[in-house]
Design a protein around this motif. Structure first.
Motif, mmCIF file in Angstrom:
data_model
loop_
_atom_site.group_PDB
_atom_site.id
_atom_site.type_symbol
_atom_site.label_atom_id
_atom_site.label_comp_id
_atom_site.label_asym_id
_atom_site.label_seq_id
_atom_site.Cartn_x
_atom_site.Cartn_y
_atom_site.Cartn_z
ATOM 1 N N UNK A 72 0.539 -1.249 0.495
ATOM 2 C CA UNK A 72 0.353 -0.218 0.043
ATOM 3 C C UNK A 72 0.808 0.828 0.144
ATOM 4 N N UNK A 73 1.658 1.075 0.656
ATOM 5 C CA UNK A 73 2.630 2.334 0.249
ATOM 6 C C UNK A 73 3.443 2.348 -0.681
ATOM 7 N N UNK A 74 3.823 1.747 -1.332
ATOM 8 C CA UNK A 74 4.408 2.492 -2.833
ATOM 9 C C UNK A 74 3.265 2.155 -3.745
ATOM 10 N N UNK A 75 1.830 1.537 -3.436
ATOM 11 C CA UNK A 75 0.780 2.196 -4.669
ATOM 12 C C UNK A 75 0.596 3.571 -4.248
ATOM 13 N N UNK A 76 0.497 4.159 -2.711
ATOM 14 C CA UNK A 76 0.483 5.446 -2.841
ATOM 15 C C UNK A 76 1.501 6.314 -3.230
#
Length: 210
Positions: A193-197
Motif C-alpha cells: 500500500x505504501x508503494x502504491x500510494x
C-alpha cells in the motif's frame, strides 16, 4: 588433465546455455512468474477501458466517461468473498487515506468493480462499501450487469475469474490505475500500500506540476 579440462568446459557451456535460456525465457530475469509476465504485457499494451455500463451502489448508471479528465484507481472483487477481497478493499482504503485530499475527487476517483453482478446489486454494494468507509462518490463501488460487457473488461485488463461449484471465485488481485484517457497505466501489488500510494501521488504531483 586434458580430459578434465574438456569436462569442465562442457559443464561451463551447459551452465551458460541454461542461463541464456532462463534470461530470455524470463524476459531478462524480471518475469519470474506467469503473473509478472502478464502484468508486464498489460502495462506495455495499455488497453483501453471498454465501453461498459457501470451501475454503482446508488443505482446510478454510467460509462467510464463519467470520470473523464480524472485518473481512476480500480480493484475487482465480489462481496461474498471471505479471503482476499476484504484485504484488497482494506488496502484500497489505506491508499485512499494516503493520497493528498486535494486530489481526491478532483483529479482521481477510486472504483471497486464487482464481477458477481447477480448477487452484488446496488443494495448489497451500498452495504459493503460501509465496511471500508467508501463515501460512494470519490470512492464508488459498482457492478457491470451485462455479462458480455463484464467479460470484455476482465479480458482487457487480464483479470482472471474462475467460478467454483459453491458460488465462489478463484481470481487474481491487484490495483489498476487508469489514466485520464481511459487507458490502463499501471498494475500494482495490492499488498504494498505504501508503494502504491507513493506511485499514485507521484503521478498526480507530476500532473499538477509539483
Amino acid at each position: 588433465m586434458i580430459k578434465n579440462r574438456h569436462h569442465t568446459f562442457a559443464c561451463l557451456l551447459v551452465i551458460l546455455f541454461g542461463c541464456a535460456l532462463f534470461y530470455f525465457g524470463t524476459d531478462g530475469f524480471t518475469a519470474f512468474t506467469a503473473e509478472t509476465a502478464r502484468v508486464k504485457e498489460l502495462i506495455a499494451d495499455k488497453p483501453q477501458f471498454p465501453n461498459v455500463t457501470l451501475e454503482d451502489s446508488k443505482g446510478r448508471e454510467y460509462s467510464i466517461s463519467e470520470f473523464e479528465g480524472k485518473y481512476v484507481f480500480i480493484t475487482f472483487l465480489y462481496t461474498s468473498c471471505t479471503t482476499v477481497c476484504p484485504q484488497l478493499e482494506m488496502n484500497m482504503s489505506k491508499v485512499y487515506d494516503k493520497v493528498p485530499s486535494k486530489y481526491i475527487g478532483k483529479d482521481i476517483v477510486f472504483l471497486s468493480i464487482s464481477f458477481d453482478p447477480s448477487r452484488d446489486d446496488p443494495a448489497t454494494l451500498e452495504k459493503y462499501r460501509g465496511y471500508f468507509n467508501s463515501d460512494g462518490e470519490t470512492w464508488r463501488m459498482a457492478r457491470i450487469a451485462n455479462k458480455t460487457e463484464l467479460d470484455a473488461l476482465l479480458k482487457a485488463f487480464g483479470v482472471i475469474v474462475i467460478p467454483d461449484e459453491y458460488g465462489n471465485f478463484a481470481h487474481n488481485s491487484a490495483f489498476y490505475i487508469v489514466d485520464k484517457k481511459g487507458r490502463l497505466l499501471e498494475v500494482l501489488d495490492y499488498k504494498k500500500t505504501d508503494e502504491a500510494a507513493k506511485r499514485l501521488t507521484g503521478i498526480l504531483d507530476m500532473e499538477a506540476g509539483e
